[in-house]
Motif scaffolding. Structure first.
Motif: not given
Length: 572
Positions: A229-230, A235-237, A244-245, A356-358
């Motif tokens: 996920y990280t 890439h997405v954000l 920022v995760l 975002l997760v889905r």
């Protein structure tokens, strides 16, 4: 009749003389009355004044009789109105008798006090003698137990002494053999003690029903999922203005090596967030007046990016460009998406994170064999992944790190009703680091996690919080060597945990393990205000509510009975 004058005639010859002064001396002194009594008695007629008649002698006798009667009346009245006072001799005798009586009573009081003091002194001396006797008996018992254990060590020493007296040629050889034999006996005694304690621990291990769990497998699977996920989060954000995760950090019971439940284990992770481009986070303490919970608010502030714009970055400055141009050519700022009145909103952030997760799940390699099922939550992202009969439940919190420490403000709620802009201070990362530190130092057969898990499951259904039992075990782990948590020490450690709970309940106080603790491992980093402030009392409710304290004492007594039954093998 004329030869002797009457008694009353002696006083009539002097006019103005008080008749009381003419009373016979035998009556003693007479106290004068308040109003002096003056009685004038007429003088009896003489012979020359009366006519010579045959009745002259009879009248004379009548007059004398009347005078006597009057005098007797006067004397009787004097006795009634003026009683004779007590003499000085009689007053002095009475006073002496009273003084002697008082002295006798005082002597009796002093004698009784002395008898009471002597009796109390004898009782104290008797107690002292009994105490000394008890101590002597205890010393004799300890000496007898120690002598019994050292019998085998003394016998070789006596044999060595006899051998040296008989033959001095082989002194060195005999001494070496004796020392070796003594060492063997000492090692054997120590091994016997260890074997006994180990047998007790083995029996307890057999009596206690331990949950069958494979937490390590679940932690590894969750870490792999979060790493994937990280990568996609980055890439997405990358070109957005959302937080920022960072890489997820495993926290909670499962990642610490224990779980209160045998089924439905929850694997919790904390995802640190940093501000996007053109933004900054500022933590503001929102609950300084509260004693037990520290809530923060994350204020989002726009920063000037004109210098970055001049360097060729594809970004407009939110502060110095017109709103129309920003609205037409650039995505909205974080203030317009996830904030409420300039503060980061937990509920908005949780909804965005769900989406975002889905959205990323189909791109992950785990999606080919596992099914993702979101679970409802307003302050975190919870979901369950299943593959056939195997399943994992994962809960993702997000938070902001306080400086470079291991303390975060997170979305994890600490109270029943937490405002959407409130971010409670969490110590989950620091506690996870502490358990990692213990795991690195503990021997492979350490049972500290089993002790923790036993008491956590043992107290389910009672008013003692799970976090309180975990705190007690952490205090004990930090205060003694980790090597003392092996199977041979199992009974003593279980008793230590149970006794510590009882002392905390009676004292109505259980100190927080992280806050105010200056004896933590050095690699656990704390902000200065967390390390130096007064510790939190996890049992503050017991101190504030007498009914809660009474209930806690009652429950602890019930738990002690169950605990003894389990140790005795009476309750499976």
């Amino acid at each position: 009749m004329q030869g002797k004058p009457l008694m009353g005639e002696h006083c009539t010859g002097h006019a103005g003389v008080d008749r009381h002064s003419c009373l016979p001396a035998v009556w003693g002194p007479v106290v004068p009355a308040h109003r002096p009594l003056r009685i004038a008695i007429p003088a009896a007629p003489t012979a020359s004044c009366l006519p010579h008649s045959p009745t002259q002698g009879l009248l004379s006798i009548l007059l004398q009789t009347m005078n006597s009667i009057v005098l007797l009346c006067v004397l009787l009245k004097s006795l009634i109105q003026y009683p004779k006072l007590v003499g000085d001799d009689q007053d002095e005798e009475t006073r002496l008798l009273m003084e002697r009586r008082a002295e006798y009573l005082e002597w009796q009081r002093i004698r009784l006090e002395q008898e009471v003091e002597q009796l109390a002194l004898k009782q104290v001396q008797l107690l002292q003698h009994l105490t000394v006797a008890a101590l002597l008996v205890l010393v004799l018992v300890i000496w007898w137990m120690g002598g019994k254990r050292s019998v085998r060590r003394e016998e070789p020493e006596e044999e060595n002494v006899n051998a040296n007296e008989e033959d001095e040629v082989g002194d060195e050889v005999v001494d070496e053999a004796a020392n070796a034999e003594n060492d063997d006996h000492a090692i054997a005694d120590h091994e016997e003690d260890n074997d006994f304690d180990d047998n007790v621990g083995r029996i307890l291990m057999d009596r206690i029903q331990w949950p069958v769990q494979d937490l390590q497998k679940g932690c590894e699977w969750t870490n792999n999922l979060m790493d994937n996920y990280t990568i996609y989060f980055g890439h997405v954000l990358s070109n957005s203005f959302y937080p920022v995760l960072q890489r997820a950090i495993g926290v909670g019971s499962a990642f610490e090596g224990w779980s209160p439940r045998e089924q439905d284990v929850v694997y919790q992770v904390l995802i640190p967030m940093t501000p996007p481009r053109g933004h900054s986070f500022h933590l503001e303490l929102d609950s300084a007046e509260q004693r037990h919970v520290r809530n923060f608010r994350v204020r989002v502030q726009l920063e000037c990016t004109c210098s970055k714009e001049q360097q060729g970055e594809n970004m407009l400055c939110f502060l110095h460009h017109p709103e129309e141009e920003l609205r037409r050519n650039q995505d909205p700022s974080l203030l317009d998406t996830l904030c409420t009145a300039s503060y980061l909103d937990v509920h908005k952030t949780a909804r965005w994170f769900y989406q975002l997760v889905r959205a990323i799940w189909p791109a992950l390699p785990q999606s080919h064999n596992w099914h993702l099922m979101p679970l409802p939550s307003r302050r975190s992202c919870q979901f369950k992944v299943t593959s056939g009969t195997e399943s994992f439940r994962i809960e993702m919190f997000f938070g902001v790190r306080r400086g470079d420490s291991d303390i975060f403000v997170s979305s994890q709620p600490r109270e029943a009703h937490t405002q959407s802009t409130a971010w409670p201070e969490t110590y989950a990362v620091a506690e996870a680091e502490f358990f990692k530190h213990i795991a690195m130092q503990a021997p492979p057969d350490s049972l500290h996690l089993k002790c923790l898990q036993f008491f956590i499951r043992f107290h389910l259904g009672f008013s003692f919080p799970t976090y309180a039992m975990k705190t007690i075990v952490m205090h004990l782990l930090n205060g003694m060597p980790v090597s003392q948590w092996r199977r041979g020490d199992l009974l003593q450690r279980l008793l230590d945990i149970n006794d510590s709970l009882g002392l905390c309940v009676l004292a109505k106080r259980l100190n927080h393990f992280i806050v105010g603790n200056q004896n933590l491992p050095q690699h656990i980093r704390l902000p200065p205000d967390v390390q130096r402030c007064h510790t939190h009392n996890l049992f503050h409710r017991l101190a504030e509510e007498s009914a809660a304290h009474t209930q806690a004492i009652h429950e602890y007594r019930v738990l002690c009975k169950w605990f003894r039954r389990i140790l005795a093998g009476e309750d499976e």
